[in-house]
Enzyme design. Sequence first.
Site, PDB file in Angstrom:
ATOM      1  N   ASN A  72       0.824  -1.205   0.000  1.00 57.64           N
ATOM      2  CA  ASN A  72       0.000   0.000   0.000  1.00 57.64           C
ATOM      3  C   ASN A  72       0.860   1.256   0.000  1.00 57.64           C
ATOM      4  O   ASN A  72       0.456   2.297  -0.534  1.00 57.64           O
ATOM      5  CB  ASN A  72      -0.921  -0.009   1.228  1.00 57.64           C
ATOM      6  CG  ASN A  72      -1.892  -1.182   1.212  1.00 57.64           C
ATOM      7  OD1 ASN A  72      -2.119  -1.815   0.181  1.00 57.64           O
ATOM      8  ND2 ASN A  72      -2.460  -1.502   2.366  1.00 57.64           N
ATOM      9  N   GLU A 173      -2.374  -3.714  -5.569  1.00 59.73           N
ATOM     10  CA  GLU A 173      -3.772  -3.841  -5.090  1.00 59.73           C
ATOM     11  C   GLU A 173      -4.648  -2.680  -5.541  1.00 59.73           C
ATOM     12  O   GLU A 173      -5.332  -2.050  -4.724  1.00 59.73           O
ATOM     13  CB  GLU A 173      -3.807  -4.011  -3.569  1.00 59.73           C
ATOM     14  CG  GLU A 173      -3.160  -5.296  -3.115  1.00 59.73           C
ATOM     15  CD  GLU A 173      -3.387  -5.656  -1.653  1.00 59.73           C
ATOM     16  OE1 GLU A 173      -3.895  -4.807  -0.892  1.00 59.73           O
ATOM     17  OE2 GLU A 173      -3.066  -6.789  -1.271  1.00 59.73           O
ATOM     18  N   GLU A 292       2.007 -11.605  -2.619  1.00 58.26           N
ATOM     19  CA  GLU A 292       1.779 -11.406  -1.178  1.00 58.26           C
ATOM     20  C   GLU A 292       0.989 -12.599  -0.684  1.00 58.26           C
ATOM     21  O   GLU A 292      -0.156 -12.825  -1.134  1.00 58.26           O
ATOM     22  CB  GLU A 292       0.990 -10.126  -0.891  1.00 58.26           C
ATOM     23  CG  GLU A 292       1.806  -8.875  -1.021  1.00 58.26           C
ATOM     24  CD  GLU A 292       1.063  -7.634  -0.534  1.00 58.26           C
ATOM     25  OE1 GLU A 292       0.306  -7.721   0.459  1.00 58.26           O
ATOM     26  OE2 GLU A 292       1.237  -6.589  -1.175  1.00 58.26           O
TER      27      GLU A 292
HETATM   28  O1  AHR Z   1       1.516  -6.750   3.426  1.00 58.16           O
HETATM   29  C1  AHR Z   1       0.685  -5.839   4.050  1.00 58.16           C
HETATM   30  C2  AHR Z   1      -0.275  -5.155   3.095  1.00 58.16           C
HETATM   31  O2  AHR Z   1      -1.218  -6.086   2.666  1.00 58.16           O
HETATM   32  C3  AHR Z   1       0.299  -4.625   1.815  1.00 58.16           C
HETATM   33  O3  AHR Z   1       0.834  -3.348   1.947  1.00 58.16           O
HETATM   34  C4  AHR Z   1      -0.876  -4.608   0.909  1.00 58.16           C
HETATM   35  O4  AHR Z   1      -0.518  -4.746  -0.445  1.00 58.16           O
HETATM   36  C5  AHR Z   1      -1.754  -5.727   1.421  1.00 58.16           C
HETATM   37  O5  AHR Z   1      -3.065  -5.314   1.570  1.00 58.16           O
END
Ligand code: AHR
Length: 502
Positions: A72, A173, A292
Amino acid sequence: MLKSRVIADRDFVIAPLDRRVFGSFVEHLGRCVYGGIYEPGHPTADANGFRGDVLALTRELGVSIVRYPGGNFVSGYDWEDGVGPKEERPVRLDLAWGSTETNQFGTNEFMDWCKAADVEPMFAVNLGTRGPAEAQNFLEYCNHPGGTYYADLRKSHGYEKPHDIKFWCLGNEMDGPWQTCAKTAQEYGRIATETAKVMRWTSDGLVLSACGSSHRDMPTYGAWEYDVLDHCFEHVDFISLHQYFENHEDDITLFLTVIDKLDRFITEVTAIADSVAAKRRSDKRIMLSVDEWNVWYRARSGEQLRGAGWPEAPKLLEEIYNFEDALIVGGALLTMMNHADRVQAACIAQLVNVIGPIMTETGGPAWRQTIFHPFAQAARFGRGNVLRAKVETGSFAAGTIEDAPLLVSTVVHNPETGTATVFALNRSTDQEMQLDVELRGMGARALVQAEELHHTDLKAINSKDAPETVAPIAHPAAELRNDCLSATLKPLSWNVFVTKAA
Ligand code: AHR
């Protein structure tokens, strides 16, 4: 006792396992960078301020590629803030995590850290508050040899040679309402396409990854993947998958089925990508980057999620992992490995302190969380071709999953070294499992490694004072006879066996 049988033949290959599947993630978030990989003044820090204990554990973890700088965070990040003389770098508000970003660590520091850790970088560009022009400038700064404004700027910052960064994520995201400047699939598909074009025109040999859904339960999941790829299919190599596993019900049987849901997620995204290809009568295959993934549900609200009062490097997302989480991480890795023909990159999120396999105390020691172990074993022993094994085992039902196999396994064969590795997760909560694995055509003559990860307490954790509570031990019940590996697997155990040809 339960019985399971696996038959693997060296000629039945799914695909060579891409080392990028053993990736991780470093975001400007909480204490991942500051107090994690970077802590000038720490007793183990080198001249760059990189923590030596974290570097050593990163190497031991076997991480191949590391995604940076977010997450994020990247959707509000100006890369220019993090380069050049440190005393001139601006201090900014980080809207993603309610924190103050000092920018004392940036692109060049990360590249130096990657060299020290012996990992490949995976960079994300900001497609939230910024767009193609800034991505192109950034790439020129990183990869262009010289003679232009941004390449010469890099040189003036002490980096004569280009960084030659290959793997780039086009934003992060972008479907998520929590994202700074989130987008619709149409908006994102367009900007990803135009960004990919200028990036490819700037630097040769790039690997580009488009954002898939933030998780499988997003309301736009499925349509998002299709629409985005319909825009950028010709311009990208990968689409991303993100998935964090949760155990809010505190129900181990249900928790174990997140592994099956990940399997379905991968199968579905593959099908969607291929349907976009079919529409074009294209032979091109988009690969999957699970960039992720991890267990994350405890440290996910209030002051564990956002800093209060704009602190610098607060304790955010500091999930403490237990033994059952290690089983999930192991099972997720096996699922991704078993899709080696399409999952060709993956990043456990994150590396240190923030939902990480490594924990540190600022100014103090670093230690391995429970989830460190299955990852390190898979990265160390998962080398070669993943085989399409026949698995005979029982099944169980939980939640929406009716046919979850009790045994989750992966067989990897390395024809060059003659090594065959069997990973085996017994998901029975109460029964031992007799496992027989036929290793056909691999000439397996010696069992060179046999390890078991098990604990009678599913909630057992590792901590600063007891860092080895959950750790692999030599397997107590395994043997190799005439190409057949036999072992007794404890209920809820993760097991690794490595054989070698004569
Ligand atoms: O990894 C933590 C957060 O999770 C990241 O910043 C984001 O991409 C996801 O929502």
